[in-house]
Design an enzyme around this catalytic site. Structure first.
Site, PDB file in Angstrom:
ATOM      1  N   ASN A  95       0.776  -1.132  -0.137  1.00 45.42           N
ATOM      2  CA  ASN A  95      -0.116   0.171   0.027  1.00 45.42           C
ATOM      3  C   ASN A  95       0.660   1.374  -0.045  1.00 45.42           C
ATOM      4  O   ASN A  95       0.377   2.425  -0.170  1.00 45.42           O
ATOM      5  CB  ASN A  95      -0.989  -0.119   1.234  1.00 45.42           C
ATOM      6  N   HIS A 194      -7.083  -3.827 -13.839  1.00 46.06           N
ATOM      7  CA  HIS A 194      -5.832  -3.486 -14.092  1.00 46.06           C
ATOM      8  C   HIS A 194      -5.932  -2.416 -15.570  1.00 46.06           C
ATOM      9  O   HIS A 194      -5.072  -2.205 -16.122  1.00 46.06           O
ATOM     10  CB  HIS A 194      -4.770  -4.459 -14.431  1.00 46.06           C
ATOM     11  N   SER A 250      -5.467   3.185 -23.053  1.00 45.44           N
ATOM     12  CA  SER A 250      -6.667   3.890 -22.423  1.00 45.44           C
ATOM     13  C   SER A 250      -6.696   3.695 -20.821  1.00 45.44           C
ATOM     14  O   SER A 250      -7.501   3.184 -20.549  1.00 45.44           O
ATOM     15  CB  SER A 250      -7.944   3.200 -22.898  1.00 45.44           C
TER      16      SER A 250
END
Length: 328
Positions: A95, A194, A250
């Site tokens: 994290n 993802h 994208s």
């Protein structure tokens, strides 16, 4: 004998009812009477943040995933450490420094506390924000059952065995997600997250240099793509903040680009490209690449399911007044 059978049936029924009761306490429109503008306020904060930085949407989806897979969807990932020796989830390598979107949750919570003090949980805010992020990036919106309560425990050590590293192979991924109650197909579906966002170079640099003791890159990685990544992530770099888009074509659109990339051997992580090494998951990758609406629908369903992992409801946990701090 008959008595023993009846006892077994009764125990089974009780277990089933207990499992159902946990999820039944989560309700769509949970804040309809207590804080009617709750979901609107969260959506507004997500939109404001997205307009400034489109990458925040991926951060919020990932935040929800990292929250739910560790101790359930209880907002424990938001809690700040109180001392150097008290490492919390957000301090863990999985994290830190990659966690994003925390300020969006903080802003939404501050606005909600101003009009509905002590009503809306941080865990629900995270779930709403993830849904809104999927929708704002072109995915399918879905109704989020709410009523989650906030946890009081956050340990960095819990992330080590509950968050899948990007180095897992398909069998390990399947087993990992199965422990959380997901099928292999749902694992492939959720991996499609993802398609938006970015990754730090440190998460995949082992695929670029000295792969398995050789002087080359991972042979399952397209050569041209590997060369491009090497330019973006130079060998020996000491900069921990170097990042690349997960889907270069994208990066802020929830589409099938992730699966198309895998078919072209351009999956960024080992855990992405490995989906082609298994017959069943390879079929799912092909289906998702060809039919983006089918994948978007499956993704919405899988996100909905993930949002109900080990939730706290009723009188369990608390409603934090500050998402970063446990109530005193």
């Amino acid at each position: 004998m008959r008595s023993r059978k009846l006892t077994c049936v009764s125990i089974t029924l009780i277990v089933v009812l207990l499992c159902q009761s946990v999820h039944s306490q989560l309700q769509v429109g949970f804040y309809g009477n207590s804080c009617g503008f709750a979901e609107f306020i969260v959506k507004n904060e997500v939109r404001n943040a997205f307009n400034k930085d489109q990458g925040v949407a991926a951060g919020l989806v990932r935040l929800h995933f990292h929250d739910c897979f560790v101790r359930g969807c209880d907002a424990s990932v938001l809690i700040d450490s109180t001392s150097p020796s008290n490492k919390v989830e957000k301090d863990a390598p999985a994290n830190q420094p990659s966690l994003r979107g925390l300020e969006v949750i903080d802003n939404a919570k501050a606005r909600l506390e101003a009009i509905c003090k002590g009503v809306v949980s941080c865990a629900d805010i995270v779930a709403f924000a993830a849904r809104d992020s999927v929708e704002i990036t072109g995915g399918i919106g879905y109704d989020v059952p709410a009523g989650r309560r906030d946890g009081k425990i956050s340990l960095a050590s819990d992330t080590f065995t509950n968050l899948p590293p990007p180095t897992l192979n398909v069998d390990q991924l399947t087993q990992f997600f199965a422990k959380k109650g997901f099928t292999q197909e749902e694992m492939v579906t959720l991996s499609g997250a993802h398609t938006i966002g970015r990754s730090h170079c440190t998460s995949f640099s082992d695929r670029l240099y000295n792969f398995n003791g050789t002087t080359s890159h991972d042979p399952s990685l397209d050569h041209m793509y590997a060369s491009q990544l090497m330019l973006q992530c130079p060998q020996g770099s000491t900069n921990p903040n170097l990042v690349v888009p997960m889907d270069p074509s994208s990066p802020a659109t929830t589409d099938s680009g992730y699966y198309i990339n895998i078919l072209a051997n351009r999956g960024l992580f080992t855990s992405d490209q490995t989906l082609l090494t298994n017959a069943a998951t390879a079929i799912q990758v092909n289906q998702n690449a060809r039919n983006v609406m089918l994948w978007r629908s499956k993704f919405a369903s899988a996100m909905l399911k993930m949002g109900q992992l080990d939730v706290l409801t009723g009188n369990a946990g608390e409603i934090r007044s500050n998402c970063r701090v446990i109530n005193s």
